[in-house]
Write a protein that holds these residues in place. Structure first.
Motif, PDB file in Angstrom:
ATOM      1  N   THR A  47       0.825  -1.206   0.000  1.00 17.63           N
ATOM      2  CA  THR A  47       0.000   0.000   0.000  1.00 17.63           C
ATOM      3  C   THR A  47       0.862   1.260   0.000  1.00 17.63           C
ATOM      4  O   THR A  47       0.558   2.230  -0.694  1.00 17.63           O
ATOM      5  CB  THR A  47      -0.952   0.027   1.207  1.00 17.63           C
ATOM      6  N   GLU A  48       1.945   1.248   0.791  1.00 20.11           N
ATOM      7  CA  GLU A  48       2.832   2.409   0.820  1.00 20.11           C
ATOM      8  C   GLU A  48       3.480   2.639  -0.546  1.00 20.11           C
ATOM      9  O   GLU A  48       3.588   3.777  -1.013  1.00 20.11           O
ATOM     10  CB  GLU A  48       3.924   2.222   1.886  1.00 20.11           C
ATOM     11  N   ALA A 179      -2.045  14.380  -3.032  1.00 19.04           N
ATOM     12  CA  ALA A 179      -2.563  13.016  -3.086  1.00 19.04           C
ATOM     13  C   ALA A 179      -2.789  12.510  -1.660  1.00 19.04           C
ATOM     14  O   ALA A 179      -1.876  12.541  -0.838  1.00 19.04           O
ATOM     15  CB  ALA A 179      -1.584  12.099  -3.813  1.00 19.04           C
ATOM     16  N   VAL A 180      -4.016  12.084  -1.395  1.00 16.20           N
ATOM     17  CA  VAL A 180      -4.394  11.628  -0.053  1.00 16.20           C
ATOM     18  C   VAL A 180      -4.798  10.162  -0.126  1.00 16.20           C
ATOM     19  O   VAL A 180      -5.668   9.775  -0.900  1.00 16.20           O
ATOM     20  CB  VAL A 180      -5.569  12.460   0.508  1.00 16.20           C
ATOM     21  N   TRP A 181      -4.160   9.350   0.693  1.00 21.37           N
ATOM     22  CA  TRP A 181      -4.415   7.906   0.734  1.00 21.37           C
ATOM     23  C   TRP A 181      -5.571   7.605   1.666  1.00 21.37           C
ATOM     24  O   TRP A 181      -5.677   8.172   2.756  1.00 21.37           O
ATOM     25  CB  TRP A 181      -3.165   7.199   1.224  1.00 21.37           C
ATOM     26  N   SER A 182      -6.455   6.704   1.269  1.00 19.10           N
ATOM     27  CA  SER A 182      -7.574   6.317   2.125  1.00 19.10           C
ATOM     28  C   SER A 182      -7.855   4.827   1.965  1.00 19.10           C
ATOM     29  O   SER A 182      -7.827   4.300   0.853  1.00 19.10           O
ATOM     30  CB  SER A 182      -8.832   7.119   1.754  1.00 19.10           C
ATOM     31  N   ALA A 183      -8.137   4.172   3.073  1.00 16.88           N
ATOM     32  CA  ALA A 183      -8.449   2.743   3.036  1.00 16.88           C
ATOM     33  C   ALA A 183      -9.891   2.484   2.629  1.00 16.88           C
ATOM     34  O   ALA A 183     -10.272   1.342   2.387  1.00 16.88           O
ATOM     35  CB  ALA A 183      -8.174   2.115   4.400  1.00 16.88           C
ATOM     36  N   ASN A 199     -11.015  20.859  -8.488  1.00 16.69           N
ATOM     37  CA  ASN A 199     -11.007  19.542  -9.124  1.00 16.69           C
ATOM     38  C   ASN A 199     -10.611  18.490  -8.097  1.00 16.69           C
ATOM     39  O   ASN A 199      -9.932  18.800  -7.114  1.00 16.69           O
ATOM     40  CB  ASN A 199     -10.033  19.500 -10.318  1.00 16.69           C
ATOM     41  N   ALA A 200     -11.035  17.268  -8.332  1.00 15.83           N
ATOM     42  CA  ALA A 200     -10.640  16.133  -7.486  1.00 15.83           C
ATOM     43  C   ALA A 200     -10.940  14.860  -8.243  1.00 15.83           C
ATOM     44  O   ALA A 200     -11.927  14.763  -8.978  1.00 15.83           O
ATOM     45  CB  ALA A 200     -11.382  16.149  -6.156  1.00 15.83           C
ATOM     46  N   GLU A 201     -10.075  13.881  -8.070  1.00 11.91           N
ATOM     47  CA  GLU A 201     -10.251  12.596  -8.732  1.00 11.91           C
ATOM     48  C   GLU A 201     -10.040  11.480  -7.721  1.00 11.91           C
ATOM     49  O   GLU A 201      -9.090  11.516  -6.933  1.00 11.91           O
ATOM     50  CB  GLU A 201      -9.250  12.460  -9.881  1.00 11.91           C
ATOM     51  N   ALA A 202     -10.937  10.520  -7.730  1.00  9.84           N
ATOM     52  CA  ALA A 202     -10.809   9.353  -6.860  1.00  9.84           C
ATOM     53  C   ALA A 202     -10.262   8.190  -7.677  1.00  9.84           C
ATOM     54  O   ALA A 202     -10.899   7.740  -8.632  1.00  9.84           O
ATOM     55  CB  ALA A 202     -12.157   8.992  -6.259  1.00  9.84           C
ATOM     56  N   LEU A 203      -9.080   7.725  -7.319  1.00  4.86           N
ATOM     57  CA  LEU A 203      -8.437   6.631  -8.041  1.00  4.86           C
ATOM     58  C   LEU A 203      -8.478   5.374  -7.186  1.00  4.86           C
ATOM     59  O   LEU A 203      -7.926   5.344  -6.083  1.00  4.86           O
ATOM     60  CB  LEU A 203      -6.982   6.990  -8.368  1.00  4.86           C
ATOM     61  N   ARG A 204      -9.156   4.367  -7.678  1.00 11.49           N
ATOM     62  CA  ARG A 204      -9.242   3.101  -6.940  1.00 11.49           C
ATOM     63  C   ARG A 204      -8.007   2.256  -7.232  1.00 11.49           C
ATOM     64  O   ARG A 204      -7.563   2.140  -8.369  1.00 11.49           O
ATOM     65  CB  ARG A 204     -10.500   2.330  -7.347  1.00 11.49           C
ATOM     66  N   ARG A 205      -7.427   1.683  -6.184  1.00 13.00           N
ATOM     67  CA  ARG A 205      -6.237   0.860  -6.332  1.00 13.00           C
ATOM     68  C   ARG A 205      -6.471  -0.501  -5.680  1.00 13.00           C
ATOM     69  O   ARG A 205      -6.893  -0.576  -4.521  1.00 13.00           O
ATOM     70  CB  ARG A 205      -5.019   1.530  -5.678  1.00 13.00           C
ATOM     71  N   GLU A 206      -6.224  -1.570  -6.408  1.00 14.58           N
ATOM     72  CA  GLU A 206      -6.332  -2.915  -5.862  1.00 14.58           C
ATOM     73  C   GLU A 206      -4.940  -3.386  -5.450  1.00 14.58           C
ATOM     74  O   GLU A 206      -3.994  -3.315  -6.231  1.00 14.58           O
ATOM     75  CB  GLU A 206      -6.934  -3.863  -6.899  1.00 14.58           C
ATOM     76  N   ARG A 212      -4.789 -11.672  -0.081  1.00 14.68           N
ATOM     77  CA  ARG A 212      -6.132 -11.101  -0.094  1.00 14.68           C
ATOM     78  C   ARG A 212      -6.157  -9.900  -1.029  1.00 14.68           C
ATOM     79  O   ARG A 212      -5.238  -9.083  -1.022  1.00 14.68           O
ATOM     80  CB  ARG A 212      -6.559 -10.629   1.297  1.00 14.68           C
ATOM     81  N   ASP A 213      -7.197  -9.801  -1.809  1.00 12.69           N
ATOM     82  CA  ASP A 213      -7.377  -8.631  -2.660  1.00 12.69           C
ATOM     83  C   ASP A 213      -8.026  -7.524  -1.840  1.00 12.69           C
ATOM     84  O   ASP A 213      -9.150  -7.680  -1.350  1.00 12.69           O
ATOM     85  CB  ASP A 213      -8.258  -8.968  -3.876  1.00 12.69           C
ATOM     86  N   GLU A 214      -7.318  -6.416  -1.679  1.00 15.05           N
ATOM     87  CA  GLU A 214      -7.842  -5.278  -0.935  1.00 15.05           C
ATOM     88  C   GLU A 214      -8.020  -4.092  -1.875  1.00 15.05           C
ATOM     89  O   GLU A 214      -7.315  -3.966  -2.875  1.00 15.05           O
ATOM     90  CB  GLU A 214      -6.882  -4.894   0.207  1.00 15.05           C
ATOM     91  N   GLU A 215      -8.929  -3.218  -1.520  1.00 12.67           N
ATOM     92  CA  GLU A 215      -9.226  -2.044  -2.338  1.00 12.67           C
ATOM     93  C   GLU A 215      -8.919  -0.785  -1.539  1.00 12.67           C
ATOM     94  O   GLU A 215      -9.388  -0.626  -0.413  1.00 12.67           O
ATOM     95  CB  GLU A 215     -10.702  -2.067  -2.742  1.00 12.67           C
ATOM     96  N   TYR A 216      -8.108   0.082  -2.130  1.00 14.96           N
ATOM     97  CA  TYR A 216      -7.768   1.348  -1.495  1.00 14.96           C
ATOM     98  C   TYR A 216      -8.041   2.484  -2.472  1.00 14.96           C
ATOM     99  O   TYR A 216      -8.249   2.261  -3.658  1.00 14.96           O
ATOM    100  CB  TYR A 216      -6.296   1.352  -1.064  1.00 14.96           C
ATOM    101  N   TRP A 217      -7.995   3.710  -1.931  1.00 12.45           N
ATOM    102  CA  TRP A 217      -8.337   4.878  -2.743  1.00 12.45           C
ATOM    103  C   TRP A 217      -7.274   5.956  -2.616  1.00 12.45           C
ATOM    104  O   TRP A 217      -6.720   6.179  -1.532  1.00 12.45           O
ATOM    105  CB  TRP A 217      -9.697   5.439  -2.314  1.00 12.45           C
ATOM    106  N   LEU A 218      -7.000   6.601  -3.716  1.00 18.80           N
ATOM    107  CA  LEU A 218      -6.099   7.745  -3.744  1.00 18.80           C
ATOM    108  C   LEU A 218      -6.908   8.929  -4.262  1.00 18.80           C
ATOM    109  O   LEU A 218      -7.462   8.880  -5.362  1.00 18.80           O
ATOM    110  CB  LEU A 218      -4.904   7.481  -4.663  1.00 18.80           C
ATOM    111  N   TYR A 219      -6.982   9.972  -3.447  1.00 13.94           N
ATOM    112  CA  TYR A 219      -7.718  11.178  -3.840  1.00 13.94           C
ATOM    113  C   TYR A 219      -6.713  12.239  -4.271  1.00 13.94           C
ATOM    114  O   TYR A 219      -5.815  12.596  -3.503  1.00 13.94           O
ATOM    115  CB  TYR A 219      -8.588  11.665  -2.683  1.00 13.94           C
TER     116      TYR A 219
END
Length: 227
Positions: A47-48, A179-183, A199-206, A212-219
């Motif tokens: 994740t980091e 860029a802000v990381w969010s779980a 402006n703002a964009e939400a980027l989903r990251r697997e 385990r497949d986890e889903e995180y978000w980068l704003y």
């Protein structure tokens, strides 16, 4: 599974513990906990690394980067792997954590901090950015929590509000980004960033964590003008 405490410190924010996790048929891990809550370890660093690589991809010329939160250094390490980065300021509020990285209590710490591009500032990220010159950075990576809904400390809530985001915008150069990381997905943060930056964009990251497949978000919000 066996845990061996390596270091412990107390601050006004509470207790910080570094411990070694030993498990049969698995590599030994160094684990960081704040007030009893797991923060990160040295085995699961995906994740980091994903935070840094995804954020760096948003800026054409990230010469000067701020990383909010030192942790165990893996976000910083990924930033420094980008040859475009000329300086990286890491802002960490816990002096003890910086000391553990510097003195080898965290084994890989001294090598990471030896990079001449790195400056470590022991401060609250909100204060550090408020004191920074206008338009002095190309990228700010905020990784002090798992997002606004999973705070390490309650006082961190201000980091997701308009006043702090306006400060971040002020110290970014044109073409730069926050860029802000969010779980977890957080529409409120996205909207607040859009209000401040336009402006703002939400980027989903697997991310794969322990099979385990986890889903995180980068704003991400970008500075599109000099205003």
């Amino acid at each position: 599974m066996e845990y061996v405490e390596i270091a412990r410190a107390e601050s006004e924010r509470g207790e910080l513990v570094l411990r070694e996790r030993r498990e049969e048929h698995a590599p030994t891990a160094v684990e960081l906990r704040a007030n009893g809550v797991f923060v990160m370890d040295t085995l699961e660093t995906s994740t980091e690394q994903a935070l840094a690589s995804a954020a760096l991809a948003q800026v054409a010329d990230p010469r000067a980067v701020v990383v909010g939160g030192l942790g165990l250094g893996f976000t910083m390490h990924e930033v420094l792997a980008d040859h475009r980065v000329e300086k990286c300021a890491v802002v960490e509020i816990e002096q003890a954590l910086v000391d553990w990285m510097r003195d080898g209590t965290v084994p890989h710490g001294p090598a990471l901090l030896a990079d001449q591009r790195v400056t470590v500032v022991v401060a609250d990220i909100a204060v550090a950015l408020a004191e920074a010159p206008r338009a002095s950075y190309d990228l700010i990576l905020l990784d002090v929590d798992n997002g606004p809904d999973q705070l390490v400390h309650d006082t961190n809530a201000v980091l997701y509000e308009e006043l702090f985001l306006e400060t971040a915008r002020r110290v970014l150069r044109r073409g730069g980004a926050l860029a802000v990381w969010s779980a977890s997905q957080t529409h409120a943060l996205e909207q607040t960033m859009k209000t401040v930056f336009g402006n703002a964009e939400a980027l989903r990251r697997e991310v794969l964590l322990q099979d385990r497949d986890e889903e995180y978000w980068l704003y991400v919000s970008r500075v599109t003008s000099d205003a």
